[in-house]
Design an enzyme around this catalytic site. Structure first.
Site, PDB file in Angstrom:
ATOM      1  N   HIS A   1       3.873   8.454  23.332  1.00 47.44           N
ATOM      2  CA  HIS A   1       2.846   8.827  24.308  1.00 47.44           C
ATOM      3  C   HIS A   1       1.441   8.685  23.710  1.00 47.44           C
ATOM      4  O   HIS A   1       0.504   8.247  24.384  1.00 47.44           O
ATOM      5  CB  HIS A   1       3.109  10.271  24.762  1.00 47.44           C
ATOM      6  CG  HIS A   1       2.008  10.871  25.579  1.00 47.44           C
ATOM      7  ND1 HIS A   1       1.192  11.867  25.116  1.00 47.44           N
ATOM      8  CD2 HIS A   1       1.577  10.587  26.842  1.00 47.44           C
ATOM      9  CE1 HIS A   1       0.314  12.192  26.051  1.00 47.44           C
ATOM     10  NE2 HIS A   1       0.522  11.433  27.104  1.00 47.44           N
TER      11      HIS A   1
ATOM     12  N   GLU B   1       0.517   5.194  23.842  1.00 46.01           N
ATOM     13  CA  GLU B   1       0.187   4.816  25.228  1.00 46.01           C
ATOM     14  C   GLU B   1      -1.303   5.084  25.501  1.00 46.01           C
ATOM     15  O   GLU B   1      -2.014   4.248  26.071  1.00 46.01           O
ATOM     16  CB  GLU B   1       1.089   5.590  26.193  1.00 46.01           C
ATOM     17  CG  GLU B   1       0.773   5.367  27.662  1.00 46.01           C
ATOM     18  CD  GLU B   1       0.684   6.679  28.408  1.00 46.01           C
ATOM     19  OE1 GLU B   1      -0.404   6.987  28.910  1.00 46.01           O
ATOM     20  OE2 GLU B   1       1.709   7.401  28.481  1.00 46.01           O
ATOM     21  N   HIS B   2      -1.793   6.259  25.083  1.00 44.08           N
ATOM     22  CA  HIS B   2      -3.225   6.548  25.238  1.00 44.08           C
ATOM     23  C   HIS B   2      -4.081   5.565  24.436  1.00 44.08           C
ATOM     24  O   HIS B   2      -5.109   5.085  24.906  1.00 44.08           O
ATOM     25  CB  HIS B   2      -3.531   7.964  24.747  1.00 44.08           C
ATOM     26  CG  HIS B   2      -3.259   9.032  25.757  1.00 44.08           C
ATOM     27  ND1 HIS B   2      -4.230   9.894  26.208  1.00 44.08           N
ATOM     28  CD2 HIS B   2      -2.121   9.379  26.403  1.00 44.08           C
ATOM     29  CE1 HIS B   2      -3.699  10.727  27.086  1.00 44.08           C
ATOM     30  NE2 HIS B   2      -2.418  10.446  27.217  1.00 44.08           N
TER      31      HIS B   2
ATOM     32  N   GLU C   1      -4.288  17.778  26.803  1.00 43.69           N
ATOM     33  CA  GLU C   1      -3.283  17.466  27.816  1.00 43.69           C
ATOM     34  C   GLU C   1      -2.086  18.406  27.659  1.00 43.69           C
ATOM     35  O   GLU C   1      -1.556  18.938  28.621  1.00 43.69           O
ATOM     36  CB  GLU C   1      -2.832  16.008  27.691  1.00 43.69           C
ATOM     37  CG  GLU C   1      -1.818  15.597  28.742  1.00 43.69           C
ATOM     38  CD  GLU C   1      -1.377  14.139  28.614  1.00 43.69           C
ATOM     39  OE1 GLU C   1      -1.915  13.430  27.736  1.00 43.69           O
ATOM     40  OE2 GLU C   1      -0.497  13.727  29.389  1.00 43.69           O
TER      41      GLU C   1
END
Lengths: 433, 448
Positions: free
Chosen positions: B72, B75-76, B152
């Site tokens: 993840h 991904e950012h 997040e």
């Protein structure tokens, strides 16, 4: 080499006019006088219908807060000869999909039904709208669900922030309190209150209808009369203008957790205002629907202060505000608020740059046609356009209105609209301010 | 699923999944580039819009031990620039086209997508092909993005007791398989993720022979293929792509119980998850039966078995639900949720839920219920045609976990052909508490 090529394509594409959706909107008036907008699309054998009754939870008698919301939730809980179970079986057996919801400006009905059993599905929807039973056991069951929603909101920092913001902004106007009601008001609601809310909210004098999908204009007229013709002609009076409390400041509400939810607002602008489109572009630059807005850049990209921040021009039917929200770690709330204040001051004083304006305009003009990509979405957009009093050719002219916004327009609107002294923040969390 | 940006977070702690439909009237074309990149084109000419997606067959469950969250995190970081693009420039270019872009990571795959006017497809492909191999990261961009991800996690997990509860439930469900580790990562491991970790993960997994291109919208397959050959075609395949082999579950022999107490809980509830088989290539019948079972037990707020028994015949619940999603590479879960009315304890609530299950297992499937659910599933395939992006996602997700296009096409017919006997056989096999976690989410500790 690749870099240069990529940038070249990007620049060229910015200048090209974006592809335009060919949305052909027909105005249909039923034999009985009910008006609707229609977009025919016979590709898929179903139809989407969107209906909105203006007023919504703002029609509540203040002593019976939550009546319209409870009533709306009960429409699918039994009607005619059918109890809740029988109604759900009939609806599901037709594979129809009905949704009923209420908000501060309206009661919405969105329906999808297959062409193969359209009449039966519409008869069932007609029964729900015109002959709801409001059975006592259904009222108690749904009241229990509403109470659960209220308990959930009371422990949800985002919901707490948004409610505190509306209360501070609109005070005693219905916008200032939660249309779901309070635990006390919902507990006290009677069946008579629910029936009164139904008669007062679902009337023909406040109705907007749009349809998209596998139906012709000739077929639609009689459908409208059958579905809506025997609703009451008139309903409850609409609320008056909502005055906005536009004095700046900060309010904190303690809440456990690692971060704080923050809502903020200041005065807004009416849709009818000649500067509305310039204001919409300005909002897009400040905190609109993109990764590269000012606030996203300053708060997330440069400082890692938040996962997301956004702003919007809230133009309700009876009041307006420019509002935003974000969440950030408790020990960084002060910094985040200061960054927002600094941006507000900067934009009020210096406006925005030509590059920011160009990026926002190309985004907004490019994104607009992409909205019309499904029957359900088209029906919903068409209802919104009617409420705003827009003409049927608006989709063909809207991008020109955005494209016409100049840097001078935005600077003028920034000076007039962006008011650092009006900024009010609600902080829900255990930040030390 | 973890999105790069999700401003509107779901308040309701439950996902009720309707059976997906793969079949569509509009044509679906498939192909493969010489470098191994798989291609799917779904035509929908109703609006001049296209969705361009690239799916990588790599997810959070493929991370090395101690590196939770790296899939993840990467991904950012994929938006932080390439050798040719500055940080954020990718999204700026997409937005300058009026498009939207985003990305998401799940345990089994990572996907990137843009939604733009159809005539901008070529540019999107060039951008996406560029960052498949040319990612460029500075230490400072990595540090800032790590802070964003911790925010997040604050927002989506640590501020939401329901989310923390589900995280604990999953950790208890999987004894050995990495599905027990959250996609976003454990906080103490996210804090340690470095630029080099991200680059290692990137270089090991991002290549055309580990990717699927899905293009859906107002396009012609021939043009899409030509554009794909020109943009993705020159990328060399990687010889570092390893077959996905993850630790597997041992026999689960004992029920696990979780009580998560958090003062921020407004309404307590009982949740149970059972280890359950997933959809497999050429072998989807049991997953289809479980899909129907979840609809029967908890798919409809009024007519489902749990709702009827606990919200209508009695008032022992204010909310009930069942969920199952067979789109998973390895063994997934079948879940149940029951939220009691105020004043009713969770022990009593759990007993009521188990009573309904026992009666269901004894009585079997109501034929009328089964027929109604199948009619709805059939209608969903028609309504589903209205959502091209949804179709694109179904193809991307299914292909990412190793299903074939034929499997996707077969799925609606398999669902329609599931018999009551198959549903009951699946129910008897899966609803076994030895392979289950029973969880209570409460504001104050309750006696078991």
């Amino acid at each position: 080499m690749i870099a240069a090529a990529l940038r070249m394509v990007a620049v060229l594409a910015v200048m090209a006019w974006p592809a335009m959706a060919e949305i052909r909107i027909q105005e249909v008036t039923s034999p009985g006088g009910i008006r609707a907008w229609l977009v025919e699309d016979h590709n898929i054998a179903f139809t989407a219908m969107n209906i909105r009754f203006l007023g919504g939870t703002s029609l509540d008698d203040p002593a019976r807060r939550g009546a319209v919301n409870l009533m709306t939730a009960l429409i699918e809980e039994g009607s005619g000869e059918m109890d809740a179970q029988a109604f759900a079986r009939a609806r599901d057996g037709l594979a129809a999909d009905f949704r009923f919801d209420s908000d501060l400006d309206g009661v919405g009905v969105s329906a999808r039904f297959l062409t193969e059993n359209r009449d039966a599905a519409l008869d069932l929807l007609h029964q729900a709208l015109t002959r709801p039973r409001f059975d006592p056991d259904a009222i108690e069951r749904v009241r229990g669900q509403v109470m659960s929603v209220l308990r959930g909101k009371a422990k949800d920092p985002e919901a707490i922030a948004s409610q505190a913001l509306m209360a501070r902004a609109f005070g005693s106007h219905p916008y200032g309190s939660d249309g779901t009601g309070t635990e006390a008001s919902v507990t006290a609601l009677t069946r008579d209150d629910v029936v009164a809310a139904w008669k007062g909210a679902l009337a023909r004098d406040r109705i907007f209808v749009a349809v998209a999908g596998d139906v012709t204009a000739a077929e639609l007229g009689p459908m409208l009369d059958r579905l809506l013709g025997d609703l009451p002609a008139t309903g409850l009076a609409q609320p008056g203008r909502a005055a906005l409390n536009a004095q700046g400041g900060i309010e904190q509400i303690g809440f456990p957790g690692p971060q704080s939810s923050i809502g903020f607002y200041q005065g807004g602008i009416r849709f009818e205002d000649p500067d509305y489109f310039a204001a919409a572009v300005l909002n897009e630059i400040i905190g609109g629907d993109r990764f590269n807005s000012r606030l996203m850049d300053e708060l997330r990209e440069k400082r890692g202060l938040t996962y997301g921040v956004g702003t919007g021009l809230a133009a309700f039917d009876h009041g307006e505000m420019l509002s935003g929200r974000l969440a950030t770690a408790n020990d960084r709330v002060g910094e985040a608020i200061q960054v927002i204040r600094d941006q507000w001051a900067d934009i009020a004083a210096h406006g925005v740059t030509q590059a920011e304006l160009d990026a926002a305009k190309t985004y907004m003009t490019g994104a607009y046609p992409l909205r019309f990509d499904g029957n359900g979405r088209i029906a919903s957009i068409l209802v919104g356009m009617q409420i705003l009093g827009l003409p049927v050719d608006y989709p063909a002219t809207r991008n020109q209105r955005i494209a016409a916004v100049t840097l001078a327009d935005v600077a003028r609107v920034a000076k007039r609209l962006i008011r650092p002294e009006q900024l009010f923040f609600v902080v829900v969390g255990d930040a030390r301010l | 699923m973890i999105l790069r940006l999700a401003l509107a977070l779901l308040a309701v702690p439950v996902l009720v999944l309707l059976a997906p439909s793969g079949l569509r009237a509009a044509p679906v074309t498939t192909d493969r580039l010489d470098n191994g990149m798989q291609i799917v084109v779904i035509e929908d000419h109703r609006a001049p819009v296209v969705v361009h997606m690239v799916w990588y067959r790599i997810g959070a469950a493929d991370e090395d031990p101690g590196h939770s969250g790296i899939a993840h995190f990467l991904e950012h970081l994929m938006f932080q620039g390439t050798q040719q693009l500055e940080p954020g420039e990718f999204s700026r270019i997409v937005e300058a086209q009026g498009g939207n872009d985003n990305a998401f990571t799940t345990p089994d795959y990572t996907a990137y997508f843009q939604r733009v006017a159809a005539d901008r497809l070529g540019l999107m492909m060039r951008l996406e092909a560029d960052r498949m191999r040319n990612l460029n990261l500075t230490e400072q961009d990595v540090d800032t993005e790590r802070a964003v991800i911790l925010d997040e996690r604050n927002q989506r997990t640590d501020s939401d007791p329901g989310s923390l509860f589900r995280e604990q439930m999953m950790a208890a469900q999987y004894l050995n398989h990495p599905y027990g580790i959250p996609v976003i990562g454990w906080r103490h491991e996210i804090e340690q993720l470095s630029r080099q970790d991200a680059l290692d993960f990137y270089q090991a997994n991002y290549a055309p022979n580990n990717a699927i291109l899905v293009v859906a919208g107002d396009v012609q397959p021939g043009e899409v293929l030509a554009l794909a050959r020109a943009t993705y075609g020159p990328l060399p395949p990687s010889d570092r792509i390893r077959p996905r082999s993850r630790p597997t579950e041992p026999p689960q022999l004992a029920e696990r119980r979780v009580q998560f107490v958090d003062e921020r809980v407004s309404d307590p509830y009982v949740m149970r998850t059972y280890l359950a088989p997933e959809r497999n290539p050429g072998d989807q019948r049991k997953a289809a039966a479980l899909t129907i079972l979840s609809e029967l037990l908890g798919g409809n707020a009024t007519t489902a078995v749990l709702a009827r028994a606990l919200q209508f015949d009695t008032q022992q619940a204010v909310y009930t639900g069942a969920y199952y999603d067979g789109l998973s590479l390895d063994a997934t879960t079948f879940g149940l949720i029951v939220a009691p009315p105020p004043g009713q304890g969770l022990k009593e609530t759990e007993a009521a839920m188990d009573g309904v299950l026992a009666r269901f297992l004894a009585d079997g499937v109501n034929a009328e219920d089964l027929a109604r659910i199948k009619a709805q599933i059939r209608a969903e395939t028609i309504y589903g045609d209205d959502n091209t992006q949804g179709l694109a996602r179904k193809y991307g997700a299914a292909l990412s976990i190793g299903l074939t296009v034929q499997d996707i096409r077969d799925w609606p017919d398999i669902l329609q052909s599931v018999t009551a006997e198959e549903v009951m056989a699946a129910a008897r096999e899966v609803l076994d508490r030895k392979r289950a976690v029973t969880g209570w989410l409460t504001a104050r500790e309750e006696a078991p």
